[in-house]
Design an enzyme around this catalytic site. Structure first.
Site, PDB file in Angstrom:
ATOM      1  N   ASP A 123      -0.084  17.494  -2.119  1.00 30.70           N
ATOM      2  CA  ASP A 123       0.442  17.278  -0.106  1.00 30.70           C
ATOM      3  C   ASP A 123      -0.593  17.011   0.073  1.00 30.70           C
ATOM      4  OD1 ASP A 123       1.452  17.853   1.442  1.00 30.70           O
ATOM      5  OD2 ASP A 123       0.552  19.178   2.518  1.00 30.70           O
ATOM      6  N   GLY A 181       2.302  11.930   7.631  1.00 28.71           N
ATOM      7  CA  GLY A 181       2.355  11.400   8.247  1.00 28.71           C
ATOM      8  C   GLY A 181       2.352   9.974   9.046  1.00 28.71           C
ATOM      9  N   CYS A 198       6.164  16.529  -0.821  1.00 30.96           N
ATOM     10  CA  CYS A 198       5.682  16.315   0.542  1.00 30.96           C
ATOM     11  C   CYS A 198       6.291  15.805   1.037  1.00 30.96           C
ATOM     12  CB  CYS A 198       3.889  15.663   0.498  1.00 30.96           C
ATOM     13  SG  CYS A 198       3.818  14.935   1.844  1.00 30.96           S
ATOM     14  N   ASN A 199       6.934  16.010   1.938  1.00 27.91           N
ATOM     15  CA  ASN A 199       8.326  15.295   2.270  1.00 27.91           C
ATOM     16  C   ASN A 199       7.850  13.456   2.520  1.00 27.91           C
ATOM     17  OD1 ASN A 199      10.724  17.160   2.603  1.00 27.91           O
ATOM     18  ND2 ASN A 199       9.014  17.752   2.516  1.00 27.91           N
ATOM     19  N   CYS A 237       9.846  19.159   6.324  1.00 29.87           N
ATOM     20  CA  CYS A 237       7.944  18.449   5.875  1.00 29.87           C
ATOM     21  C   CYS A 237       7.293  20.236   5.642  1.00 29.87           C
ATOM     22  CB  CYS A 237       7.276  18.573   7.370  1.00 29.87           C
ATOM     23  SG  CYS A 237       5.808  18.593   6.910  1.00 29.87           S
TER      24      CYS A 237
HETATM   25  N1  DGL Z   1       3.418  18.380   4.096  1.00 29.06           N
HETATM   26  C1  DGL Z   1       3.743  17.146   3.975  1.00 29.06           C
HETATM   27  C2  DGL Z   1       5.374  16.640   4.212  1.00 29.06           C
HETATM   28  O1  DGL Z   1       6.136  17.593   3.783  1.00 29.06           O
HETATM   29  C3  DGL Z   1       3.401  15.844   5.170  1.00 29.06           C
HETATM   30  C4  DGL Z   1       2.540  17.008   6.389  1.00 29.06           C
HETATM   31  C5  DGL Z   1       1.152  15.238   6.965  1.00 29.06           C
HETATM   32  O2  DGL Z   1       2.290  14.516   7.652  1.00 29.06           O
HETATM   33  O3  DGL Z   1       0.822  14.874   5.589  1.00 29.06           O
HETATM   34  O4  DGL Z   1       5.781  16.177   4.710  1.00 29.06           O
END
Ligand code: DGL
Length: 268
Positions: A5, A38, A68-69, A179
């Protein structure tokens, strides 16, 4: 198994992997030098996650969970092409379960800008959101607040109220945590949204999918193995270890990875 992530978000998936797969060794990578992913162009996220994948494979990861999405949306196809022999498990906003759950027909998706702008997300919406109305928010600044440990701070509360207040006023009864950082503010979100709103976190389903892939490829750890967990970060190791303990109760050794440009050059 490798888990990656941009920061601490993937720990919300790691904790389910630990419970479901107690025999597996888990190697977690938080790319905290480059967080947040993001707002970044997808090409950058592809370069970072490919380098992290090489790092994890160098530590014998047999499967990579892209926890991580944002990285899934930007890079999963690229990672599968670049490492054709490696099984990857990705994750995306739980629009399908939300469409099945909602009674009002109104759903809120909380994600990052890059996830919401992706082809993958558009495809998900086209397939599963036909009969419902979806309200989206890119939650600007929320990932940074969570990384800073501000899980119950007044700014975090104010941000969430700004985001979900209008959704609730529209009749949204189901919220999707799109997220992996967001499960850590779930108690606060629940307090703001109330008991009548269902909050969906796809992490348990992702852990089940990882177990399925391991079994299907006959890669599962032997029954008598006790799984270890270790963490790497391109940021500060002691901070990540403390956060992992605080948020998940998992004690893991953490080490820092040194980056130059788009690639890592070693551990310190
Ligand atoms: N944890 C990440 C997700 O699932 C995103 C965090 C980021 O923007 O770095 O999208």
């Amino acid at each position: 198994m490798g888990v990656l992530d941009s920061g601490v978000g993937g720990l919300s998936v790691l904790v389910h992997l630990r419970v479901l797969l107690p025999g597996e060794h888990l190697i977690y990578f938080a790319d905290q030098a480059h967080i947040p992913y993001g707002p970044r162009p997808p090409a950058e996220v592809r370069a970072y996650t490919a380098a992290i994948t090489r790092f994890l494979l160098g530590r014998d990861a047999k499967l990579i969970v892209v926890a991580c999405n944002t990285a899934t949306a930007a890079a999963l196809d690229h990672l599968r092409q670049t490492f054709p022999d490696v099984p990857f498990v990705g994750m995306e906003p739980a629009v399908k379960p939300a469409a099945q759950t909602t009674r009002s027909g109104k759903v809120g998706v909380l994600a990052t800008p890059s996830t919401l702008n992706s082809h993958r997300y558009a495809d998900l919406m086209a397939r599963f959101a036909g009969g419902i109305t979806v309200f989206e928010d890119a939650c600007a600044g929320l990932v940074q607040l969570i990384e800073a440990g501000a899980l119950d701070a007044p700014e975090t509360r104010a941000l969430l109220q700004r985001v979900v207040g209008p959704m609730l006023a529209e009749g949204v009864d189901t919220l999707v945590l799109g997220c992996t950082h967001y499960p850590f503010i779930r108690p606060l979100l629940h307090e703001i949204a109330g008991d009548g709103v269902t909050i969906i976190d796809p992490a348990p389903a992702v852990a089940r999918q990882a177990r399925f892939v391991l079994q299907q490829r006959q890669l599962a750890a032997p029954d008598d193995q006790t799984g270890r967990a270790c963490c790497f970060t391109s940021g500060r190791a002691e901070q990540l270890a403390a956060f992992a303990l605080r948020l998940t109760g998992l004690k893991c050794d953490a080490a820092a990875v040194v980056w130059r440009g788009d690639d890592w050059v070693g551990t310190s």
